[in-house]
Scaffold this active site. Structure first.
Site, short mmCIF file in Angstrom:
data_model
loop_
_atom_site.label_atom_id
_atom_site.label_comp_id
_atom_site.label_asym_id
_atom_site.label_seq_id
_atom_site.Cartn_x
_atom_site.Cartn_y
_atom_site.Cartn_z
N LYS A 83 18.42 23.61 -17.56
CA LYS A 83 17.13 24.21 -17.92
C LYS A 83 17.29 25.66 -18.33
CE LYS A 83 16.13 20.30 -17.05
NZ LYS A 83 16.01 19.33 -18.13
N ARG A 91 15.43 11.50 -24.40
CA ARG A 91 15.39 10.02 -24.36
C ARG A 91 14.08 9.54 -24.99
NH1 ARG A 91 13.46 11.93 -19.40
NH2 ARG A 91 11.27 11.38 -19.16
N HIS A 147 4.36 14.55 -10.14
CA HIS A 147 5.23 14.46 -11.33
C HIS A 147 5.40 13.05 -11.86
CE1 HIS A 147 5.90 18.62 -10.60
NE2 HIS A 147 6.35 18.37 -9.39
N GLU A 203 9.94 32.19 -12.62
CA GLU A 203 8.92 32.26 -13.67
C GLU A 203 7.58 32.60 -13.04
OE1 GLU A 203 8.71 28.45 -15.57
OE2 GLU A 203 10.43 28.85 -16.86
C1 MV4 Z 1 5.63 25.13 -14.16
C2 MV4 Z 1 4.32 25.08 -13.62
C3 MV4 Z 1 3.62 26.25 -13.52
N1 MV4 Z 1 4.20 27.41 -13.90
N2 MV4 Z 1 6.15 26.30 -14.52
C4 MV4 Z 1 6.71 20.53 -13.43
C5 MV4 Z 1 7.60 19.65 -14.22
C6 MV4 Z 1 8.56 20.55 -14.86
N3 MV4 Z 1 8.84 20.07 -16.18
C7 MV4 Z 1 7.92 21.88 -14.86
N4 MV4 Z 1 6.74 21.78 -14.05
C8 MV4 Z 1 5.90 22.84 -13.90
N5 MV4 Z 1 6.38 24.04 -14.29
C9 MV4 Z 1 5.44 27.41 -14.38
N6 MV4 Z 1 5.99 28.57 -14.73
C10 MV4 Z 1 3.81 23.85 -13.24
C11 MV4 Z 1 4.60 22.73 -13.36
C12 MV4 Z 1 3.98 21.52 -12.91
C13 MV4 Z 1 3.65 20.50 -13.79
C14 MV4 Z 1 3.95 20.55 -15.14
C15 MV4 Z 1 3.64 19.52 -15.98
C16 MV4 Z 1 3.01 18.38 -15.48
C17 MV4 Z 1 2.71 18.30 -14.17
C18 MV4 Z 1 3.03 19.34 -13.29
C19 MV4 Z 1 2.70 19.23 -11.96
C20 MV4 Z 1 3.02 20.25 -11.12
C21 MV4 Z 1 3.67 21.38 -11.59
#
Ligand code: MV4
Length: 496
Positions: free
Chosen positions: A115, A291, A234, A199
């Site tokens: 990442k 994917r 998730h 972040e």
């Molecule tokens: C985040 C966020 C809030 N702020 N990054 C969760 C999956 C991963 N791909 C990154 N994720 C998140 N990153 C920052 N800086 C909140 C999430 C997140 C989230 C993102 C997409 C879909 C569902 C989620 C559920 C909880 C947290």
């Protein structure tokens, strides 16, 4: 390509084989002990047994898959999603065995698997990133200073994580040091890589992802967005395309960023670039999934493309058949995941026999599944029974169609997420497009779903039948009691 091996099971294996057959390509299934009687095995032209039910002894064993491909003289391997689909070493091994891997190179996967590397790459191309560090943190003092300047709450993420794994929210400066230490040791033990970064925490984001396709000649296009905010821990539950909040301008901008990222990592095949969208309509690159995704059918509906056929053509070295300008999106598609899980019991996986299994149909309704009535849902794999995807001229029609299709879907024997998804379709916030990733947490709790007909005696009767069936299993008097419960449930038109 004349023959491909599908290194997967369930609905996705079947879905890939269907496209291959339309292209006049022969198919090879692989199957574990638990999948002897599966539909993907019956559908394939050939099938190879690859071992015990546990996936780490079958679907995850690279050499067994590659040996099966060699034995059947397959030209290519399609990994589907999950299992080995994002394993860079597998992609490399397949290639060095002289077999075409239907997907990106191992190097593209490795780049996006980290990442931090992905963020650094995106930063080079001026893609918007969530404010924070773009390198691994090794100095606690420096990290603390960065967190202070970003402002709390902050999020600590593991570089080797992704998909929500290895994330930690830190609410205030006082907790920071302790949380950092925990995050590093957790990253080390879970992923064997202690690199973490921080972040700003985006409190109420929407999860929007862009589908991309790249060929081996350097052409990359995007196929618009999918909105995936309706999720729980998730695990996505409802996906749609297009998103109800993107303007054409924002769509173009996010699409262009996704194409840049794909080009930056020499991406070949179908991939997905994930973004967060905040309340002020700012978007930030999160990560790239290398994917074919579970929710790809919503993109197929709005673009009229078959993504698996495109993957196969690309892997065969063909050029993309269309330019960005030639790809038009039309209408609205929604997908729900029909999982063997109990929404009334914390979405706990439920296993058992599909004693009733009747799927919906009609205009604009697609069901991607891998089961038939009477089959058992194995305990060894993902609880996804089916995906129900609908297509309407606009979002309202798609919601109406989905509600109708859910009502036509009859499953008994296991609890499913159907009733929960009906709840989403009927919810005001969903109808208004007014939601974020917290929808489920905010609006759903056990007991909120309507019962069979609302009366307590009915619920008691349902419970009694369930208990009888469990007992019945224990003493293995199959047959009449199962038949009884099945007919009993079928006779209730509203029972789902
Ligand atoms: C985040 C966020 C809030 N702020 N990054 C969760 C999956 C991963 N791909 C990154 N994720 C998140 N990153 C920052 N800086 C909140 C999430 C997140 C989230 C993102 C997409 C879909 C569902 C989620 C559920 C909880 C947290």
């Amino acid at each position: 390509m004349k023959k491909i091996l599908v290194a997967n099971r369930g609905e996705i294996a079947l879905r890939i084989m269907r496209s291959a057959r339309e292209m006049n390509i022969k198919t090879v299934a692989v199957f574990s002990e638990a999948d002897r009687n599966s539909l993907h095995v019956r559908y394939a032209d050939e099938a190879v047994f690859i071992g015990p039910s546990q996936s780490n002894q079958s679907y995850l064993v690279m050499d067994k898959i590659i040996d099966a491909a060699k034995k059947t003289k397959a030209d290519g391997i399609h990994p589907g999603y999950g299992f080995l689909s994002e394993n860079a070493d597998f992609a490399d091994k397949v290639k060095s065995s002289g077999i075409i891997f239907i997907g990106p190179s191992g190097d593209s996967m490795r780049m996006m698997g980290s990442k931090l590397a992905a963020k650094t790459l995106a930063g080079k191309y001026k893609i918007p990133l969530v404010p924070g560090t773009a390198k691994a943190i090794d100095d606690l003092k420096e990290a603390k200073a960065t967190a202070d300047s970003i402002g709390f709450p902050v999020l600590i993420k593991a570089s080797a994580g992704g998909g929500g794994k290895g994330m930690r929210i830190v609410q205030n400066a006082g907790e920071f040091e302790e949380q950092m230490k925990l995050a590093v040791s957790e990253a080390l033990s879970s992923f064997g890589d202690g690199a973490v970064f921080i972040e700003r925490y985006i409190a109420s984001p929407r999860h929007i992802e862009i589908q991309v396709l790249g060929d081996t000649h350097g052409n990359v296009v995007h196929l618009f967005e999918r909105e995936c905010s309706i999720q729980r821990r998730h695990q996505k539950l409802v996906e749609e395309a297009p998103s109800s909040v993107l303007t054409p301008e924002l769509r173009n901008e996010m699409g262009a960023c996704a194409v840049k990222i794909a080009k930056a990592c020499n991406y070949v095949g179908a991939g997905t670039v994930e973004f967060l969208l905040d309340e002020n309509m700012n978007f930030y690159f999160l990560e790239m999934n290398t994917r074919l995704q579970v929710e790809h059918p919503v993109t197929e509906f709005i673009t009229g493309l078959d993504l698996v056929k495109e993957q196969i053509r690309i892997a065969g070295g063909e050029k993309l058949l269309f330019s960005q300008e030639e790809i038009i999106m039309k209408g609205h598609a929604i997908e729900i995941r029909v999982c063997a899980e109990d929404p009334e019991n914390n979405f706990l996986p439920d296993v058992g026999k599909l004693s009733t299994y009747k799927i919906p149909s009609g205009p604009g309704v697609r069901v991607d599944d891998g089961f038939e009535e009477g089959m058992d849902i194995p305990i060894f794999y993902d609880p996804l029974i089916a995906k129900l995807i609908v297509y309407g001229k606009d979002r309202n029609e798609a919601i109406e169609k989905m509600t109708r299709a859910i009502d036509e879907y009859h499953i008994s024997g296991v609890s499913t997420t159907l009733s929960f998804c009906r709840f989403v379709m009927q919810h005001k916030a969903f109808a208004e497009g007014n939601f974020d990733t917290h929808f489920v947490k905010k609006y759903f709790q056990a007991g909120i779903l309507p019962a069979a007909d609302g009366s307590e005696s009915e619920i008691a009767a349902l419970l009694a039948v369930k208990l009888l069936r469990v007992k019945n299993k224990a003493v293995t008097i199959t047959g009449h009691l199962n038949g009884y419960s099945s007919r009993w449930k079928e006779s209730r038109s509203e029972y789902r």
